[in-house]
Design a protein around this motif. Structure first.
Motif, PDB file in Angstrom:
ATOM      1  N   PRO A 286       0.816  -1.230   0.000  1.00 43.16           N
ATOM      2  CA  PRO A 286       0.000   0.000   0.000  1.00 43.16           C
ATOM      3  C   PRO A 286       0.840   1.266   0.000  1.00 43.16           C
ATOM      4  CG  PRO A 286       0.006  -1.055   2.166  1.00 43.16           C
ATOM      5  CD  PRO A 286       0.630  -2.028   1.229  1.00 43.16           C
ATOM      6  N   GLU A 287       2.115   1.157   0.388  1.00 40.85           N
ATOM      7  CA  GLU A 287       2.972   2.336   0.421  1.00 40.85           C
ATOM      8  C   GLU A 287       3.193   2.928  -0.974  1.00 40.85           C
ATOM      9  OE1 GLU A 287       5.777  -1.305   0.618  1.00 40.85           O
ATOM     10  OE2 GLU A 287       3.719  -0.741   1.141  1.00 40.85           O
ATOM     11  N   LEU A 288       2.996   2.131  -1.995  1.00 40.89           N
ATOM     12  CA  LEU A 288       3.202   2.625  -3.350  1.00 40.89           C
ATOM     13  C   LEU A 288       2.192   3.703  -3.727  1.00 40.89           C
ATOM     14  CD1 LEU A 288       3.999  -0.680  -5.312  1.00 40.89           C
ATOM     15  CD2 LEU A 288       5.612   1.061  -4.505  1.00 40.89           C
ATOM     16  N   THR A 289       1.018   3.631  -3.152  1.00 38.74           N
ATOM     17  CA  THR A 289      -0.030   4.581  -3.519  1.00 38.74           C
ATOM     18  C   THR A 289       0.287   6.009  -3.084  1.00 38.74           C
ATOM     19  OG1 THR A 289      -1.284   4.168  -1.492  1.00 38.74           O
ATOM     20  CG2 THR A 289      -1.787   2.795  -3.420  1.00 38.74           C
TER      21      THR A 289
ATOM     22  N   THR B  56       5.207   8.851  -6.179  1.00 33.34           N
ATOM     23  CA  THR B  56       5.222   9.101  -7.613  1.00 33.34           C
ATOM     24  C   THR B  56       6.499   8.493  -8.197  1.00 33.34           C
ATOM     25  OG1 THR B  56       6.389  11.211  -7.352  1.00 33.34           O
ATOM     26  CG2 THR B  56       3.966  11.263  -7.345  1.00 33.34           C
ATOM     27  N   ALA B  57       6.470   8.181  -9.482  1.00 34.33           N
ATOM     28  CA  ALA B  57       7.644   7.561 -10.105  1.00 34.33           C
ATOM     29  C   ALA B  57       7.785   7.998 -11.544  1.00 34.33           C
ATOM     30  CB  ALA B  57       7.542   6.036 -10.034  1.00 34.33           C
TER      31      ALA B  57
ATOM     32  N   ARG C 277       5.888   0.853 -19.899  1.00 42.15           N
ATOM     33  CA  ARG C 277       6.621   0.805 -18.627  1.00 42.15           C
ATOM     34  C   ARG C 277       6.020   1.760 -17.613  1.00 42.15           C
ATOM     35  NH1 ARG C 277      11.512  -0.229 -22.409  1.00 42.15           N
ATOM     36  NH2 ARG C 277      10.123   1.048 -23.685  1.00 42.15           N
ATOM     37  N   VAL C 278       5.660   2.942 -18.087  1.00 50.06           N
ATOM     38  CA  VAL C 278       5.060   3.949 -17.202  1.00 50.06           C
ATOM     39  C   VAL C 278       3.631   3.557 -16.851  1.00 50.06           C
ATOM     40  CG1 VAL C 278       4.398   6.378 -17.016  1.00 50.06           C
ATOM     41  CG2 VAL C 278       6.562   5.748 -18.100  1.00 50.06           C
TER      42      VAL C 278
ATOM     43  N   ASP D 183      -0.782   0.404 -12.813  1.00 50.39           N
ATOM     44  CA  ASP D 183      -1.282  -0.899 -12.372  1.00 50.39           C
ATOM     45  C   ASP D 183      -0.891  -1.189 -10.930  1.00 50.39           C
ATOM     46  OD1 ASP D 183      -2.464  -1.493 -14.793  1.00 50.39           O
ATOM     47  OD2 ASP D 183      -0.747  -2.619 -15.556  1.00 50.39           O
ATOM     48  N   LEU D 184       0.319  -0.787 -10.563  1.00 48.31           N
ATOM     49  CA  LEU D 184       0.851  -1.109  -9.238  1.00 48.31           C
ATOM     50  C   LEU D 184       0.442  -0.100  -8.179  1.00 48.31           C
ATOM     51  CD1 LEU D 184       4.391  -2.267 -10.372  1.00 48.31           C
ATOM     52  CD2 LEU D 184       2.597  -3.711  -9.394  1.00 48.31           C
ATOM     53  N   GLY D 185      -0.287   0.928  -8.582  1.00 48.39           N
ATOM     54  CA  GLY D 185      -0.804   1.881  -7.605  1.00 48.39           C
ATOM     55  C   GLY D 185       0.010   3.137  -7.448  1.00 48.39           C
ATOM     56  N   LEU D 186       1.165   3.235  -8.130  1.00 49.59           N
ATOM     57  CA  LEU D 186       1.970   4.444  -8.061  1.00 49.59           C
ATOM     58  C   LEU D 186       1.254   5.609  -8.733  1.00 49.59           C
ATOM     59  CD1 LEU D 186       5.351   2.735  -8.908  1.00 49.59           C
ATOM     60  CD2 LEU D 186       5.036   4.214  -6.914  1.00 49.59           C
ATOM     61  N   GLN D 187       1.599   6.811  -8.328  1.00 50.86           N
ATOM     62  CA  GLN D 187       0.997   8.008  -8.895  1.00 50.86           C
ATOM     63  C   GLN D 187       1.874   8.564 -10.015  1.00 50.86           C
ATOM     64  OE1 GLN D 187      -2.088   9.006  -7.694  1.00 50.86           O
ATOM     65  NE2 GLN D 187      -1.874   7.100  -6.550  1.00 50.86           N
TER      66      GLN D 187
END
Length: 345
Positions: free
Chosen positions: A206-209, A212-213, A236-237, A242-246
Motif C-alpha cells: 500500500p505504500e506505493l499509492t 510518484t515515479a 513501462r510507465v 497498475d501497481l498503484g503508483l501516482q
C-alpha cells in the motif's frame, strides 16, 4: 481514484478501444496450431479489426499463427497456442538462445514444434515470415511502418497496433491479438487473471499509492547534459498505474503535449522533476553513483534520497519491467518489492 477502480477503468477502456465490427466465438486452438472441434465444425464468426495502419478482416479461424516485433508471441502462448514463427529476442536474453526465460518456460510446458525465430536486427524478415505460411500475423504491440504492414499483408492478414507505435498496453495487446485468433473470450479471461495477480501484489504494497515515479530511458553516463524519460504513452510507465503508483504532474504534463513514448529535456531543467519520489532506470551501481555525483541531477529529490531502482540493462529483470502477458507473473513480486523499498527512502 483507488487502485482497484483504476484497474476496472483500464479494463473498460481496453474493451471500448477495440474497433471491432464482428465478434469471434472464442473457440480454442491446440498447441500444434490446429483448430479445436468447435472451429473445425465452422463455429467461427469472421472478425474485422480496425487499427492504426488499416482494417483487417479474418474470415476463418487461423491455424498457423506468426508474430512479429516484441512480445506478441506471448498472447498465443498464454492461450495455449504455439506460434509457427516469432521474433527472436536479443534484449534481455540471458542465455543467448533468442528466447526470453518466461517464453521458454511456456514453450516447454506446451511442447509441440518449436517456432521459427525471425531475426529482426535489420527490420522484419518478410521472407522468413512468408516461409512459415501463416494464416494471420499478430503485431498489436509493434512499431510497424505502413510499408511493413502493406508488405506483411501480402503474406497474411495482419493486426497492427491500435493507435501509437510501441504504445499498446498489455491489455490491448491481449485483446487485439486474441480477437484475431478467434479467442476473444479466452483473452478477456487472461486479462482478468493478470489483473487479479497485480491487485494482490499491489494490495501487499500500500505504500506505493503514496509515491510518484518516473522511468528514465537508458542513461549515458558520459553525457548527463540531458534527461530522457518515458512518457505515459509507454507501457513501462503505464505499469506504474497498475501497481498503484501516482503519475508526477511533471511527467503527465509533458506527456499530454505529445504522442511520443519518450522525451528528452536539458538537465538544466531537472528541477521540473521535483515532484518525483522514485526513479526507475536501466543500469547498475556505477550509474547510480554517477547520478548522485552529478552537480545538477543530484539535486533531484529521488536522486538525493537514493530512491533509484536500477534495473539490469541486459537481463530478464530489466526486460520484464515492460509488462507483457507472460512476463507480468514472472517479474511482478520482485519488481513491486524494489519499487516499495525505493519509495520508503
Amino acid at each position: 481514484m483507488s487502485r482497484t477502480s483504476r484497474l476496472l477503468a483500464l479494463s473498460a477502456a481496453s474493451v471500448l478501444a477495440l474497433g471491432l465490427t464482428a465478434c469471434s466465438t472464442g473457440a480454442g486452438t491446440g498447441t500444434d496450431g490446429g483448430s479445436t472441434d468447435g472451429a473445425a465444425s465452422g463455429d467461427f464468426t469472421p472478425v474485422t479489426i480496425e487499427h492504426a495502419l488499416g482494417t483487417t478482416t479474418i474470415d476463418e479461424k487461423p491455424e498457423r499463427i506468426a508474430t512479429v516485433n516484441w512480445a506478441n508471441q506471448e498472447v498465443p502462448l498464454a492461450l495455449g497456442v504455439v506460434p509457427v514463427g516469432m521474433a527472436r529476442a536479443d534484449f534481455g536474453d540471458d542465455d543467448g538462445d533468442g528466447v526470453l526465460p518466461w517464453v521458454t518456460e511456456k514453450l516447454d510446458e506446451l511442447g509441440g514444434e518449436a517456432p521459427v525465430l525471425f531475426d529482426e536486427t535489420d527490420g522484419v524478415d518478410f521472407e522468413a515470415v512468408a516461409d512459415t505460411e501463416p494464416d494471420v500475423i499478430l503485431a498489436a504491440y509493434s512499431g510497424l511502418t505502413q510499408e511493413d504492414y502493406d508488405t506483411l499483408s501480402e503474406i497474411a492478414p495482419v493486426v497492427a497496433y491500435p493507435e501509437t507505435a510501441w504504445g499498446t498496453s498489455w491489455r490491448d495487446m491481449i485483446a487485439y491479438n486474441s480477437q484475431a485468433m478467434g479467442m476473444a473470450d479466452e483473452g478477456e479471461q487472461l486479462v482478468a487473471d493478470l489483473e487479479g495477480e497485480i491487485a494482490d501484489v499491489a494490495d501487499a504494497h500500500p505504500e506505493l499509492t503514496d509515491s510518484t515515479a518516473m522511468f528514465l530511458t537508458h542513461v549515458d553516463t558520459n553525457d548527463l547534459s540531458e534527461v530522457s524519460f518515458y512518457t505515459t504513452h509507454d507501457t513501462r510507465v503505464q505499469f506504474f498505474d497498475d501497481l498503484g503508483l501516482q503519475q508526477p504532474a511533471s511527467i503527465q504534463e509533458a506527456s499530454d503535449s505529445t504522442d511520443l513514448f519518450s522525451l528528452t529535456q536539458s538537465a538544466e531543467t531537472a528541477d521540473t522533476f521535483d515532484d518525483v519520489d522514485v526513479i526507475v532506470t536501466y543500469g547498475d551501481d556505477e550509474l547510480v553513483q554517477t547520478l548522485e555525483g552529478d552537480p545538477v541531477l543530484s539535486q533531484m529529490p529521488a536522486v538525493a534520497n537514493k530512491a533509484i531502482v536500477a534495473l539490469p540493462s541486459t537481463g530478464p529483470l530489466g526486460t520484464a519491467a515492460n509488462p507483457t502477458p507472460l512476463s507480468i507473473s514472472w517479474i511482478l513480486a520482485e519488481y513491486a518489492d524494489l519499487l516499495a523499498e525505493a519509495s520508503q527512502k
